[in-house]
Design a protein around this motif. Structure first.
Motif, PDB file in Angstrom:
ATOM      1  N   VAL A  97     -11.715  23.222   4.172  1.00 52.05           N
ATOM      2  CA  VAL A  97     -11.795  21.761   4.235  1.00 52.05           C
ATOM      3  C   VAL A  97     -10.459  21.133   4.633  1.00 52.05           C
ATOM      4  O   VAL A  97     -10.345  19.921   4.713  1.00 52.05           O
ATOM      5  N   HIS A 133      -7.578  18.715   1.621  1.00 48.45           N
ATOM      6  CA  HIS A 133      -8.305  17.623   0.986  1.00 48.45           C
ATOM      7  C   HIS A 133      -8.925  18.163  -0.289  1.00 48.45           C
ATOM      8  O   HIS A 133      -8.907  19.363  -0.524  1.00 48.45           O
ATOM      9  N   GLY A 138      -3.673  14.077   6.701  1.00 47.59           N
ATOM     10  CA  GLY A 138      -4.836  14.396   7.532  1.00 47.59           C
ATOM     11  C   GLY A 138      -4.796  15.813   8.084  1.00 47.59           C
ATOM     12  O   GLY A 138      -5.087  16.042   9.255  1.00 47.59           O
ATOM     13  N   GLU A 169      -6.071  19.478   8.666  1.00 45.34           N
ATOM     14  CA  GLU A 169      -7.354  20.188   8.687  1.00 45.34           C
ATOM     15  C   GLU A 169      -7.124  21.698   8.640  1.00 45.34           C
ATOM     16  O   GLU A 169      -6.006  22.179   8.795  1.00 45.34           O
ATOM     17  N   ARG A 210     -19.524  14.789  -4.884  1.00 46.52           N
ATOM     18  CA  ARG A 210     -18.169  14.904  -4.357  1.00 46.52           C
ATOM     19  C   ARG A 210     -17.141  14.697  -5.467  1.00 46.52           C
ATOM     20  O   ARG A 210     -16.124  15.367  -5.542  1.00 46.52           O
ATOM     21  N   MET A 230     -13.433  17.056  -7.385  1.00 45.62           N
ATOM     22  CA  MET A 230     -12.103  16.601  -7.758  1.00 45.62           C
ATOM     23  C   MET A 230     -12.193  15.115  -8.011  1.00 45.62           C
ATOM     24  O   MET A 230     -12.778  14.391  -7.217  1.00 45.62           O
ATOM     25  N   MET A 263     -12.671  11.913   7.677  1.00 44.48           N
ATOM     26  CA  MET A 263     -11.356  12.384   7.268  1.00 44.48           C
ATOM     27  C   MET A 263     -10.244  11.498   7.824  1.00 44.48           C
ATOM     28  O   MET A 263      -9.245  11.263   7.158  1.00 44.48           O
ATOM     29  N   SER A 264     -10.425  10.997   9.033  1.00 40.93           N
ATOM     30  CA  SER A 264      -9.343  10.190   9.595  1.00 40.93           C
ATOM     31  C   SER A 264      -9.272   8.818   8.926  1.00 40.93           C
ATOM     32  O   SER A 264      -8.187   8.269   8.755  1.00 40.93           O
ATOM     33  N   LEU A 301     -10.070   8.339   5.776  1.00 41.60           N
ATOM     34  CA  LEU A 301      -9.490   8.676   4.478  1.00 41.60           C
ATOM     35  C   LEU A 301      -7.974   8.848   4.595  1.00 41.60           C
ATOM     36  O   LEU A 301      -7.212   8.338   3.782  1.00 41.60           O
ATOM     37  N   ALA A 302      -7.541   9.567   5.621  1.00 39.58           N
ATOM     38  CA  ALA A 302      -6.110   9.822   5.811  1.00 39.58           C
ATOM     39  C   ALA A 302      -5.364   8.523   6.112  1.00 39.58           C
ATOM     40  O   ALA A 302      -4.298   8.257   5.559  1.00 39.58           O
ATOM     41  N   ALA A 303      -5.953   7.684   6.971  1.00 42.27           N
ATOM     42  CA  ALA A 303      -5.306   6.424   7.338  1.00 42.27           C
ATOM     43  C   ALA A 303      -5.185   5.511   6.113  1.00 42.27           C
ATOM     44  O   ALA A 303      -4.158   4.864   5.901  1.00 42.27           O
ATOM     45  N   ARG A 334      -2.465   6.799   3.743  1.00 41.77           N
ATOM     46  CA  ARG A 334      -1.105   6.496   4.217  1.00 41.77           C
ATOM     47  C   ARG A 334      -0.707   5.060   3.890  1.00 41.77           C
ATOM     48  O   ARG A 334       0.449   4.773   3.608  1.00 41.77           O
TER      49      ARG A 334
END
Lengths: 97, 150
Positions: free
Chosen positions: A12, A15, A59, A61, B50, B54, B112-113, B115-117, B120
């Motif tokens: 994953v 994450h 981010g 992967e 989900r 965690m 994912m992007s 979430l990442a953005a 940050r």
């Protein structure tokens, strides 16, 4: 600052559970640890490896490379060895501790 | 249908929920009303699933429950501000800023992007302060849209 690069083995990416495990392990180390995503051979902005939010923001992967850094100290090499070993493992596949 | 990541009707600046299940349900109902989620119970099951892997409570009073689900039609963010705080499992205390991230099944990298953005921005004090102080859901939605660009 001693640095070490490693590819992310977890399916994953960095994450969920793998991020939680790394943050926990980094927080338990005797010295501060940073982590940055490596893109086209260059390390990006480092973040605190003990912060799950920081890790998610990278981010990263599966298969991406990261660069770990540990503050200059006697323990730096052993700290990096331990964290490199952790990230080289598929942390999703490990049984919950 | 409006396909913006977040709109003013997906912002609740006075979220009052006793626990994280209630908080997620309340925000998820907004997603249903907005046409972003087709099946509320299915979506809540997927979020809970989900959450079991965690907890999504982060340091600094932040909760970011999220999931990919077949009940989701478009990548969407709902935001709730909870003065009392809701326990999302972070070690340093309850969350005052809750982001529910919904992504369609298969929309892997997009999820994912976002979430990442978002992550940050959430480490920046300025972003959190703006969200904490604003009184206008439309302004908050616009601010988040501008800031959280994957």
């Amino acid at each position: 600052m001693p640095r070490r690069r490693v590819g992310i083995a977890s399916g994953v990416g960095l994450h969920a559970r793998p991020a939680a495990l790394l943050a926990k392990s980094a927080a338990a180390q005797p010295v501060p640890v940073t982590i940055a995503k490596v893109t086209d051979g260059a390390a990006g902005e480092p973040v605190d490896a003990a912060s799950v939010l920081g890790l998610m923001g990278l981010g990263v992967e599966h298969g991406d490379e990261v660069e770990l850094g540990a503050a200059d100290s006697e323990e730096a090499d052993s700290v990096l060895d331990e964290l490199v070993a952790l990230l080289s493992t598929d942390l999703d596949a490990e049984p919950a501790s | 249908m409006n396909n913006e990541l977040i709109t003013s009707d997906l912002v609740d600046l006075d979220l009052r929920s006793p626990d994280k299940q209630a908080a997620v349900r309340s925000l998820a109902e907004r997603l249903v009303t907005a046409g972003r989620v087709t099946d509320l119970e299915r979506f809540l099951t997927d979020v809970a699933e989900r959450e079991k892997q965690m907890s999504t409570g982060m340091q600094g009073g932040i909760g970011i429950p999220h999931c990919r689900s077949e009940a989701v039609t478009a990548p969407t963010l709902a935001f709730g501000r909870c003065q009392e705080g809701v326990d999302f499992g972070a070690e340093d205390g309850p969350a005052n800023l809750v982001f529910l991230i919904a992504a369609p099944q298969g929309g892997d990298s997009e999820h994912m992007s976002v979430l990442a953005a978002l992550a940050r921005r959430l480490v920046r004090a300025e972003f959190k302060r703006t969200l904490t102080e604003s009184d206008d859901p439309a302004a908050v939605a616009e601010y988040v849209r501008e800031e959280v660009t994957p």
